[in-house]
Every structure is written in structure tokens, then in C-alpha cells.
Design a protein around this motif. Structure first.
Motif, short mmCIF file in Angstrom:
data_model
loop_
_atom_site.label_atom_id
_atom_site.label_comp_id
_atom_site.label_asym_id
_atom_site.label_seq_id
_atom_site.Cartn_x
_atom_site.Cartn_y
_atom_site.Cartn_z
N CYS A 242 0.76 -1.27 0.05
CA CYS A 242 0.07 0.14 -0.10
C CYS A 242 0.94 1.31 -0.20
O CYS A 242 0.47 2.35 0.55
CB CYS A 242 -0.98 0.19 1.35
N ASP A 243 1.96 1.24 -0.84
CA ASP A 243 2.87 2.32 -0.77
C ASP A 243 2.29 3.18 -1.94
O ASP A 243 3.02 3.36 -3.04
CB ASP A 243 4.12 1.99 -1.19
N ALA A 244 1.44 4.18 -1.40
CA ALA A 244 0.72 4.96 -2.24
C ALA A 244 1.79 6.18 -2.91
O ALA A 244 1.71 6.53 -4.11
CB ALA A 244 -0.11 5.81 -1.74
N GLU A 245 2.66 6.27 -2.20
CA GLU A 245 3.71 7.54 -2.71
C GLU A 245 4.60 6.79 -3.89
O GLU A 245 4.72 7.38 -4.93
CB GLU A 245 4.84 7.90 -1.76
N GLU B 86 -2.81 10.69 -2.36
CA GLU B 86 -1.99 9.63 -1.76
C GLU B 86 -2.62 8.80 -0.62
O GLU B 86 -2.78 7.68 -0.50
CB GLU B 86 -0.61 10.28 -1.22
N ASN B 87 -3.11 9.60 0.31
CA ASN B 87 -3.96 9.22 1.49
C ASN B 87 -5.14 8.40 1.10
O ASN B 87 -5.37 7.22 1.52
CB ASN B 87 -4.35 10.42 2.35
N LYS C 104 -3.85 5.16 -0.28
CA LYS C 104 -3.44 4.03 0.79
C LYS C 104 -4.71 3.61 1.47
O LYS C 104 -4.87 2.43 1.73
CB LYS C 104 -2.54 4.94 1.75
N ASP C 105 -5.60 4.25 1.83
CA ASP C 105 -6.93 3.88 2.47
C ASP C 105 -7.52 2.78 1.39
O ASP C 105 -8.38 2.10 2.14
CB ASP C 105 -7.87 5.17 2.67
N SER D 67 -5.75 -0.46 1.71
CA SER D 67 -5.58 -1.12 2.92
C SER D 67 -6.77 -2.14 3.23
O SER D 67 -7.74 -1.87 3.19
CB SER D 67 -5.50 0.09 3.94
#
Length: 366
Positions: free
Chosen positions: A64-67, A88-89, A92-93, A96
Motif C-alpha cells: 500500500c505504498d501510495a507514494e 496519496e492518502n 493508501k486507504d 488497505s
């Protein structure tokens, strides 16, 4: 002659045996070399399969490495008020807790041009396309690299904003501009109580565009104080009022509470008929209406004591207008029942400044 023939026959067999040994040795060496070649070729072949490279690519998705995902993926068009950090957040959510897997893309995946679909809980999330590198591995076998990563469309939501024109708003840290305005000059509920004596700012409605995640809003009024936002789910609209002014509230608080206390005492028939005159503008229709209503209390009571008075809401519309929600209790002893009754007043009063004095311009009767 017979002896010579015997010797010649023995030499032939010796030669044949030696030749067979040598041939067998050469064949054994050749077979050993060929086996080693096949083993090494198979090893290199397996190590250069695109599937193995794709497994390496998958690590950023499973982590879940969004960056890293957004660094590698093709740019995604964001709305005017959704920045990279916010997106990005969201990614990730979104990933996840989901089961991340991949498979080949039907109709596009071939050996020479591998294409994989990354799945999140069996829903397509991204398409990964590979290509051959310019350099090759041993035996001319291809090496692979990422050609492109395409993030597939994800659910978005359009949001709107309704705020007074004097409130400055940022969405995800980005200032809302007039370019997003849908409508201006929208009347607010307070104008009904104030417009006879003063003009207050109107509301503006903005279209904030599409968002992948829920936006973060922050608003400041003219007094430099933050305002609260309420979300209208039916219209997908964030709404805010004018907010308060702590300095102004502190300067008028005692006066406002006294006005409401005197009003409550008047209604309970515990104040003179003219007790409210000083609080209203001259020729106030509101005051005339209040005084036209008959005052009476069903049982005789002693003069009440006002307790627990406080301003529960304070709104500043301009330098010449504000409103306040005031709560107070009248504790009154009723001799007939020999009990102390509590009469609650919880009302919203509107004030305007006229000739330097604050006067009541309206009351929101429930």
C-alpha cells in the motif's frame, strides 16, 4: 603367414577398444557440457520471465505504498482542490485491508508484450505494461522493465460549498477562488430579521469539483476566527455560517443577557409595560407586536430569579449586526402549589447598531 594375420587381428581389436573408449569419453564430456548448458539456460530463462519481474512490481501494491505507486504510475487528473498528498492518502486507504492480486489482461497480454491487471478484492485497480530492455541476459534472453502503469478509474464525488461572501475557505489547503463560483448573492435566513435596518453580506455557492476522498475544509471569517462546516448529504454541499467574534461578544455579552432576561420577565408579567422600549428601535413593529400580546400567568407567583443564563451561540454578520442564542431560567415560587417552577427561555435574538447603540431588530420565535 598365419602368425602375421594373428598379430594384425589383435591390433585391430586394440584400436577398436581404444577408439570406443575415446568416443565414449568425448560423448560423456559433451553430454555433461550440454546438460550444464541446459541447466544454466533454464535458470537464466526462468530468471528472465516477465512474471518474476511483475512479482517485484507487485510489492508496492501489496505494501500500500501510495507514494511509490503514484511515482511509477501515469499522472491522474485531479480536481482543482485535491492535491497529491490528499490523493496519496486516498490510495493508501483504498488498498488497505484488501486482498491484492494480479492476472494477465485478456485481449492484450502476449509473450512479447506482457500486460497484467492488478486487482484489489477482485476489483481492477491498475494495468501494468512491461517492455523488453535494450540489453539482454545470457543467451540473448530478454530483460524486462515497466513500460507504463495505468491506474484505473475509481469512484469520485462532486462536492459543493455554500458560505457567506466574507468567509475565506481553503479546501485541502487550497484557497477557493471565484472561478469555482456557481451562484452569488444568495439570501441567508438572518436577512429576514436584519434587512429593515442594515444590509449584511450574502452567500456564495461554489462547485468544488470531483474528489477521490473526502475534502478537508477550513474557513475564517472577517474577525479572523474559524467557522464550522455542516455537510448537507442530500446536496453534497458543505455549509458554513458567518462565525463569531470573541472580542465583540465579550463587549456585549452582559447587555445581551440583560435584554433577554428583561424580555422573559416581561412575558411572565414580571416587568413593566415599557420595560422593553429601550432595547428596540423607534417605531419597531416587532416591539408593537410583543406589547399587543396579552401577558398573564395562570397562577400567582413571586417575582422570579434568573439563573443559569448564558450565550450558547454568537454570530457576527458585520460591524453593525450580530445575533445570539441565549439560554436562561426563571425560577419562580408559586404559593398555590408551594413549588418553585422553572420557566426556560432559549431564543435567538438579532441586534443592529443604530446611532452607536445596539438594538433588537428581530427574534426567531419557535
Amino acid at each position: 603367414m598365419r602368425v602375421r594375420e594373428k598379430k594384425k587381428g589383435r591390433g585391430y581389436w586394440i584400436f577398436l577398444i581404444v577408439w570406443s573408449v575415446l568416443l565414449t569419453t568425448v560423448l560423456a564430456v559433451a553430454l555433461a557440457w550440454f546438460y550444464g548448458f541446459l541447466k544454466d539456460y533454464q535458470s537464466v530463462f526462468e530468471e528472465t520471465r516477465p512474471l518474476l519481474y511483475q512479482n517485484d512490481v507487485m510489492q508496492m501494491f501489496t505494501a500500500c505504498d501510495a507514494e511509490q505507486i503514484l511515482e511509477a504510475a501515469e499522472p491522474v487528473e485531479l480536481g482543482p482542490y485535491e492535491d497529491r498528498e490528499h490523493f496519496e492518502n486516498y490510495i493508501k486507504d483504498y488498498l488497505s485491508g484488501k486482498e491484492i492480486d494480479f492476472g494477465t489482461k485478456k485481449g492484450e497480454h502476449i509473450e512479447e508484450r506482457p500486460v497484467y491487471v492488478v486487482m484489489a478484492d477482485e476489483e481492477p485497480f491498475a494495468v501494468v505494461r512491461l517492455k523488453k530492455k535494450a540489453e539482454t541476459a545470457d543467451y540473448g534472453l530478454p530483460l524486462w522493465e515497466t513500460d507504463s502503469i495505468e491506474l484505473l478509474p475509481m469512484p469520485t464525488q462532486e462536492y459543493h460549498l455554500l458560505v457567506p461572501s466574507t468567509v475565506a475557505v481553503t479546501v485541502n489547503g487550497i484557497s477557493v477562488t471565484e472561478e469555482s463560483m456557481e451562484e452569488s448573492g444568495i439570501r441567508g435566513a438572518a436577512e429576514e430579521y436584519l434587512e429593515t435596518y442594515t444590509q449584511i453580506p450574502s452567500y456564495n455557492r461554489y462547485n468544488l469539483g470531483q474528489f477521490y476522498g473526502e475534502p478537508l475544509l477550513y474557513g475564517v471569517n472577517e474577525a479572523g476566527e474559524p467557522v464550522d462546516f455542516v455537510y448537507n448529504a442530500d446536496e453534497h454541499c458543505y455549509e458554513a455560517d458567518f462565525g463569531g467574534d470573541k472580542a465583540l461578544q465579550a463587549s456585549v455579552e452582559d447587555y445581551v443577557i440583560q435584554v433577554v432576561a428583561d424580555y422573559a420577565m416581561y412575558v411572565s408579567n414580571d416587568a413593566e409595560y415599557s420595560a422593553l422600549d429601550k432595547y428596540f428601535p423607534a417605531n419597531s413593529r416587532l416591539l408593537n407586536g410583543i406589547k399587543a400580546n396579552q401577558r398573564k400567568w395562570f397562577d400567582y407567583h413571586l417575582k422570579p430569579e434568573v439563573k443559569n443564563q448564558e450565550i450558547t451561540e454568537f454570530i457576527t454578520y458585520s460591524q453593525d449586526a450580530f445575533s445570539a442564542q441565549v439560554y436562561l431560567e426563571q425560577h419562580m415560587y408559586v404559593p398555590f402549589s408551594k413549588k418553585t417552577e422553572i420557566l426556560v427561555t432559549d431564543m435567538h435574538f438579532y441586534f443592529v447598531k443604530i446611532d452607536g447603540e445596539w438594538k433588537v431588530s428581530g427574534i426567531a420565535f419557535k
